[in-house]
Design an enzyme around this catalytic site. Structure first.
Site, PDB file in Angstrom:
ATOM      1  N   ARG A  30       0.853  -1.188   0.000  1.00 14.38           N
ATOM      2  CA  ARG A  30       0.000   0.000   0.000  1.00 14.38           C
ATOM      3  C   ARG A  30       0.884   1.232   0.000  1.00 14.38           C
ATOM      4  NH1 ARG A  30      -3.648  -2.441  -1.553  1.00 14.38           N
ATOM      5  NH2 ARG A  30      -5.650  -2.879  -0.591  1.00 14.38           N
TER       6      ARG A  30
ATOM      7  N   HIS B 166      -0.887   1.033  -9.410  1.00 14.07           N
ATOM      8  CA  HIS B 166      -1.582   0.142  -8.468  1.00 14.07           C
ATOM      9  C   HIS B 166      -2.235  -1.015  -9.245  1.00 14.07           C
ATOM     10  CE1 HIS B 166      -3.619  -0.112  -4.286  1.00 14.07           C
ATOM     11  NE2 HIS B 166      -3.541  -1.304  -4.850  1.00 14.07           N
TER      12      HIS B 166
END
Ligand SMILES: NC(=O)c1ccc[n+]([C@@H]2O[C@H](COP(=O)([O-])OP(=O)(O)OC[C@H]3O[C@@H](n4cnc5c(N)ncnc54)[C@H](OP(=O)(O)O)[C@@H]3O)[C@@H](O)[C@H]2O)c1
Length: 313
Positions: A228, A276
């Site tokens: 993350r 991502h």
């Protein structure tokens, strides 16, 4: 237990495909019928609106569309029902591909060859042996273990760092605060596959990167983050790249996403950026197991892949 109704609550992407596949077996709504809708039994969520789930009196369980559940806990009012997260071969395989791809690119000097090709340079640098390189994975969970096994198969030495003591065959494991520095000191290429929790936020700092090993002809330490963005401090990574603490980085996640156009990471010659996209949750693979879990739960079987609320993942 009767066949429960689903609230599909996602932001940031179009829910159409999830809606179609979930609706094949169950009644699905995109909004509750008022704040205390008694007809909702399950919530399938990604970054749901704050307070959306709070008053639903017959909510049995929440299903996160992703492996990470930090998006859920951004709403402190998430009701105290079981939370199921995604664990799927398809997701682990995609993440393993990403990790192997990036480790091999750094190991086989992809950046150097790309720069040479642009200048039509015919030069063969010395080839390194995988066994001389230690890849250290922060987070040996579903995704970290799968990546570790693939890297072992390629001949790399693999270290792993976890919260609790863990054993994985062939991997040198370290755990907890006491194990962190020894883990970093034995790692040339750092792969971050941690969940974002209050304990891990901002962990990938300049001070942490300084502890990485710099030897074996890699020409410096390497960072790969596919966990993350808020695990890392973008400014610290830039500082580490610019002063040579890091040789290169592959970043799939960023403190702010989408990565702002003004971020120097976009154009940095030592950084490889992906949006991502290391392992995307694909409804074609994930909806069926979700629906099967709901049916099993209604037959009285336990829910699987539950989140530990106290640990935050
Ligand atoms: N970029 C992408 O496309 C993408 C896609 C999917 C997932 N992800 C990210 O990948 C993360 C990992 O997924 P997963 O399924 O492998 O999770 P998981 O199975 O829950 O594993 C998490 C691992 O992190 C370790 N950990 C957690 N907190 C820690 C701490 N404070 N100190 C040390 N170790 C800690 C755990 O240690 P223990 O073994 O001791 O519990 C475990 O080994 C997700 O949370 C998500 O954020 C990213």
């Amino acid at each position: 237990m009767d066949k429960g109704r689903i609230l599909l609550a996602v932001t940031g992407f179009h829910p159409q495909r999830w809606h179609e596949l979930l609706s094949a077996e169950r009644d699905v709504v995109l909004e509750p019928d008022g704040p205390n809708d008694p007809s909702i039994n399950y919530a399938v969520v990604w970054k749901q609106r704050p307070n959306l789930l709070t008053g639903l009196p017959n909510l049995r369980a929440i299903f996160s569309i992703g492996a990470g559940v930090d998006h859920l806990f951004q709403d402190p009012s998430v009701p105290d029902v079981p939370i199921v997260r995604v664990v799927a071969d398809n997701l682990s395989r995609h993440m393993t591909e990403y990790v192997v791809w990036r480790v091999l690119d750094h190991h086989r000097q992809g950046a150097l060859y790309r720069a040479q090709q642009a200048r039509k340079v015919w030069h063969e640098p010395q080839q390194r042996v995988a066994h001389d390189i230690s890849v250290g994975i922060m987070g040996l969970g579903q995704l970290g273990r799968a990546a570790a096994n693939a890297l072992l198969g390629l001949g790399f030495c693999v270290n792993g760092w976890t919260r609790r003591e863990t054993r994985v065959e062939g991997v040198s494991t370290f755990h907890g605060e006491a194990g962190l520095i020894p883990f970093l000191n034995a790692t040339d290429i750092l792969v971050v596959l941690l969940p974002l929790t209050p304990d891990t936020q901002g962990i990938v700092s300049y001070d942490l990167l300084r502890e990485l090993r710099r030897r074996n002809g890699l020409g410096g330490a390497v960072l790969i983050n596919a966990g993350r963005g808020k695990l890392q401090r973008d400014a610290d990574i830039l500082r580490a790249l610019d002063d040579g603490t890091l040789k290169e980085a592959s970043l799939d996640v960023f403190e702010t996403e989408p990565l702002p156009e003004t971020s120097p990471l976009w154009n940095h010659p030592k950084v490889f950026v992906t949006p991502h996209a290391a392992a995307t949750s694909d409804p074609a693979h994930l909806v069926k197991p979700m629906l099967d879990q709901m049916s099993a739960f209604e037959r009285g079987e336990p829910l699987l892949n539950l989140v530990d609320r106290a640990a935050g993942y």
